[in-house]
Design a protein around this motif. Sequence first.
Motif, short mmCIF file in Angstrom:
data_model
loop_
_atom_site.label_atom_id
_atom_site.label_comp_id
_atom_site.label_asym_id
_atom_site.label_seq_id
_atom_site.Cartn_x
_atom_site.Cartn_y
_atom_site.Cartn_z
N ARG A 149 0.83 -1.21 0.00
CA ARG A 149 0.00 0.00 0.00
C ARG A 149 0.86 1.25 0.00
O ARG A 149 0.60 2.21 -0.74
CB ARG A 149 -0.93 -0.02 1.21
CG ARG A 149 -1.98 1.09 1.23
CD ARG A 149 -3.02 0.80 2.29
NE ARG A 149 -4.08 1.79 2.27
CZ ARG A 149 -4.09 2.90 3.02
NH1 ARG A 149 -3.09 3.13 3.86
NH2 ARG A 149 -5.10 3.75 2.95
N LEU A 150 1.91 1.27 0.83
CA LEU A 150 2.79 2.43 0.89
C LEU A 150 3.54 2.62 -0.43
O LEU A 150 3.73 3.75 -0.88
CB LEU A 150 3.78 2.28 2.04
CG LEU A 150 3.21 2.48 3.45
CD1 LEU A 150 4.29 2.25 4.50
CD2 LEU A 150 2.61 3.87 3.61
N GLN A 151 3.97 1.53 -1.04
CA GLN A 151 4.66 1.63 -2.33
C GLN A 151 3.72 2.16 -3.41
O GLN A 151 4.13 2.96 -4.25
CB GLN A 151 5.22 0.27 -2.73
CG GLN A 151 6.43 -0.17 -1.92
CD GLN A 151 6.87 -1.57 -2.27
OE1 GLN A 151 6.06 -2.44 -2.63
NE2 GLN A 151 8.17 -1.83 -2.15
N ALA A 152 2.48 1.72 -3.38
CA ALA A 152 1.50 2.21 -4.36
C ALA A 152 1.26 3.70 -4.20
O ALA A 152 1.17 4.44 -5.18
CB ALA A 152 0.20 1.42 -4.21
N ILE A 153 1.18 4.14 -2.95
CA ILE A 153 1.00 5.57 -2.69
C ILE A 153 2.22 6.35 -3.19
O ILE A 153 2.09 7.38 -3.85
CB ILE A 153 0.76 5.83 -1.19
CG1 ILE A 153 -0.57 5.22 -0.75
CG2 ILE A 153 0.80 7.32 -0.88
CD1 ILE A 153 -0.79 5.25 0.75
N ARG A 154 3.41 5.83 -2.88
CA ARG A 154 4.65 6.53 -3.22
C ARG A 154 4.87 6.60 -4.73
O ARG A 154 5.23 7.66 -5.26
CB ARG A 154 5.83 5.83 -2.56
CG ARG A 154 7.19 6.45 -2.92
CD ARG A 154 8.33 5.70 -2.26
NE ARG A 154 9.62 6.24 -2.66
CZ ARG A 154 10.80 5.73 -2.29
NH1 ARG A 154 10.83 4.66 -1.49
NH2 ARG A 154 11.92 6.27 -2.70
N TYR A 155 4.67 5.50 -5.43
CA TYR A 155 5.04 5.44 -6.84
C TYR A 155 3.89 5.75 -7.80
O TYR A 155 4.13 6.07 -8.96
CB TYR A 155 5.62 4.06 -7.18
CG TYR A 155 6.91 3.76 -6.46
CD1 TYR A 155 8.06 4.49 -6.76
CD2 TYR A 155 6.98 2.78 -5.48
CE1 TYR A 155 9.25 4.22 -6.09
CE2 TYR A 155 8.17 2.51 -4.82
CZ TYR A 155 9.30 3.24 -5.13
OH TYR A 155 10.48 2.99 -4.47
#
Length: 230
Positions: A134-140
């Motif tokens: 989830r955090l990677q999706a938000i970041r990228y």
Amino acid sequence: MTLSAPIIQAGDWAFIAENAEFLVAGLWVTIKLTIASILLGFFIGFPAGAIEVYGRGPVKWAVETAGVIIRGIPIVVILVYVFFVLSVTNDPFWAATLGLGLRGGAYQSQIFRGAFQSVSGGQMEAARSIGLTRLQAIRYVSVPQALRRSVPGFQNEFTIVLKDTSVALVVGLSELLTRGNDLYLQPRGGSAVLEVFLLISAIYFVLTFVTNRSLDLLNDYYAIPGGNDT
């Protein structure tokens, strides 16, 4: 029949020209304060906007509540509280920066909240489906698009912060408008009130116009192709 003296006197402009350095010093303070306040507001508002959209539980509630409270307090009260009550710093410039930055962060959080919400949920689901957390999706996925879509909102934000720098006089900061007031209060400046405020208004207009046109170009350059369709 005698003609009345013109409202705008050449001698008054000469007086202003003689004191140009005095006004330029105030202009420099205004520019520095505007930039510092917007940057501080960005570092507060960007994560706050992300938390309002993607956060959960007490943290999200605390950020939303703090934003509502700060946006509801007049900027003059914030500055007085920061400088005279909390006494965070004895430097009027940094006290004004903190006050304007906090208020700006509360408003910028709404710019970024809208930008994050404009990223379709389908993109986040697609990112998760290929193995991103989830955090990677938000970041990228969300952050790059949100930053680009937030550019138009900064036109209003810059204009608001620029004008609000004049309120810093309550903590004793001698910015552009304050120096204009000090200038026409001098013995020779009593008749130059109109000229001083015309000049200051023109300076504010030029700063706003140049910045807004620059942000227009930046927005065009970083515009997401078909972004309005996502």
